[in-house]
Scaffold this active site. Structure first.
Site, PDB file in Angstrom:
ATOM      1  N   THR A  45      43.250  14.233  41.781  1.00  0.00           N
ATOM      2  CA  THR A  45      43.625  14.563  40.436  1.00  0.00           C
ATOM      3  C   THR A  45      42.893  13.694  39.408  1.00  0.00           C
ATOM      4  O   THR A  45      42.714  14.099  38.364  1.00  0.00           O
ATOM      5  CB  THR A  45      45.210  13.888  40.593  1.00  0.00           C
ATOM      6  OG1 THR A  45      45.873  15.023  41.325  1.00  0.00           O
ATOM      7  CG2 THR A  45      45.712  14.085  39.068  1.00  0.00           C
ATOM      8  N   THR A 125      45.502  11.466  45.551  1.00  0.00           N
ATOM      9  CA  THR A 125      46.637  10.550  46.110  1.00  0.00           C
ATOM     10  C   THR A 125      47.396  11.295  47.339  1.00  0.00           C
ATOM     11  O   THR A 125      47.929  10.353  48.267  1.00  0.00           O
ATOM     12  CB  THR A 125      47.723  10.346  45.141  1.00  0.00           C
ATOM     13  OG1 THR A 125      48.244  11.600  44.587  1.00  0.00           O
ATOM     14  CG2 THR A 125      46.991   9.491  43.991  1.00  0.00           C
TER      15      THR A 125
HETATM   16  N1  ASP Z   1      46.764  17.118  44.988  1.00  0.00           N
HETATM   17  C1  ASP Z   1      45.932  15.882  44.650  1.00  0.00           C
HETATM   18  C2  ASP Z   1      45.187  15.581  45.752  1.00  0.00           C
HETATM   19  O1  ASP Z   1      45.622  14.775  46.754  1.00  0.00           O
HETATM   20  C3  ASP Z   1      47.153  15.027  44.118  1.00  0.00           C
HETATM   21  C4  ASP Z   1      46.491  13.611  43.685  1.00  0.00           C
HETATM   22  O2  ASP Z   1      45.630  13.613  43.566  1.00  0.00           O
HETATM   23  O3  ASP Z   1      47.047  12.956  43.044  1.00  0.00           O
HETATM   24  O4  ASP Z   1      44.035  15.699  45.663  1.00  0.00           O
END
Ligand code: ASP
Length: 355
Positions: A45, A125
């Protein structure tokens, strides 16, 4: 805002000598006192864009390359010299064994250099804690390594990425962060990769270290630490991925009322060398015995998110291994690394006790 990053140590050359040299050669003086941080980008993200400023959910990964990430944060130039290494630009669900091994190898090679003071890794994340724990066990350096992400895309109002990245670089450039193992920095908070887990689907304060708490904070005036780990990691880890081309397959089975044992033989047939189960189910016992007779190693973790797993005598007698208080996804990481060395359950139990 001032942050107190002390000058990195420059072995063999007293700072005053360098200062005179800098004045003679008209090198900017702050270039001498700034740490040099290697930034490894993988995506997530923090490197994603939505269609407008209110798009907080349906954004697309892979849209923000490292140069755009850095151009957006000119303040970094005042606190560190950044060297970029792009590993990937994908959502964290696409981080696979090849990318993990490449990241760990590049980190080890780069941190080995005398001119590098620390490293930051951008990451989605969702599986960030898995990569962070993998690096915690396979990076062979005491220099600070910080994994950072964001909950809101690059394009959102009140996005958290830029300040998280700024704070991650500050932490990686802080001499007292050396020897702490791999850290996770989001929301001004420093967690150990050993204990942190993503605890909320979309709030910015998502990372939590449930029973043990954060190890420090990135405050506006300085980076502060309150504890050190006693579990083994980085320079004290026995795992060496320098010559490993792949990692054994380990999968996770979830326990719940009337859980079916059907996934267990399917995973064995799929090539699993190990299975971690998140809480038990009566139906699992026979399937585990059959899996073990095929050489598959079984680890019991738990779905509750806190507390050690204490095994019954009968489970221990059946060579089931306890994950201590590692959650299922981190138990999987440790079991994959353990299986590169041994399949002996007593030896793998020792590793779960020590890491
Ligand atoms: N979908 C994302 C990922 O894990 C969520 C994030 O980055 O917060 O790549």
């Amino acid at each position: 805002m001032k942050n107190r990053i002390s000058p990195p140590s420059l072995p063999g050359l007293p700072f005053r000598v360098l200062l005179c040299l800098a004045m003679t050669l008209t090198i900017p003086i702050n270039a001498l006192s700034m740490p040099k941080i290697a930034l490894f980008t993988t995506g997530g993200t923090i490197q994603s864009k939505g269609d407008d400023r209110l798009t907080l959910f349906e954004y697309r990964a892979g849209r923000v390359p490292p140069d755009e990430l850095l151009a957006d944060l000119p303040e970094l130039k005042d606190i560190a010299e950044i060297e970029v290494h792009e590993i990937s630009n994908v959502g964290s669900g696409n981080i696979n064994t090849e990318r993990l091994l490449r990241l760990a190898r590049h980190l080890n090679q780069t941190l080995d250099r005398r001119d590098i003071d620390g490293a930051v890794v951008t990451h989605g994340t969702s599986t960030l804690e898995e990569t962070a724990y993998f690096l915690h066990l396979t990076v062979k350096s005491a220099k600070p390594v910080v994994v950072v992400g964001a909950m809101r895309p690059f394009t959102a109002i009140s996005r958290d990425g830029p300040y998280n990245l700024y704070n991650a670089v500050r932490t990686a450039g802080t001499p007292s962060a050396a020897g702490m193992g791999v850290m996770i920095v989001l929301n001004d908070t420093i967690h150990s990769a050993r204990f942190a887990t993503k605890g909320h689907t979309y709030h910015v304060e998502t990372f939590v270290s449930r029973e043990h708490g954060p190890i420090g904070y990135v405050d506006s005036d300085q980076v502060v630490f309150y504890r050190r780990l006693i579990t083994r990691h980085t320079t004290n880890s026995e795992f060496d991925i320098s010559k490993v081309e792949s990692l054994p397959q380990v999968d996770i089975v979830y326990g719940y009322q009337e859980a079916s044992a059907a996934p267990i033989p399917a995973l064995v047939a799929d090539g699993a060398s190990g299975i971690v189960y998140a809480s038990g189910s009566p139906a699992f016992s026979d399937a585990f015995l059959a899996a073990q007779s095929n050489g598959v190693v079984i680890v019991r973790s738990d779905r509750k998110g806190a507390g050690r797993v204490v095994l019954s005598d009968s489970a221990a007698a059946r060579a089931i291994i306890t994950s201590d208080n590692l959650n299922p996804q981190k138990s999987r990481i440790l079991l994959r690394l353990a299986l590169t060395q041994t399949t002996n359950p007593a030896e793998i139990q020792r590793m779960f006790n020590e890491y």
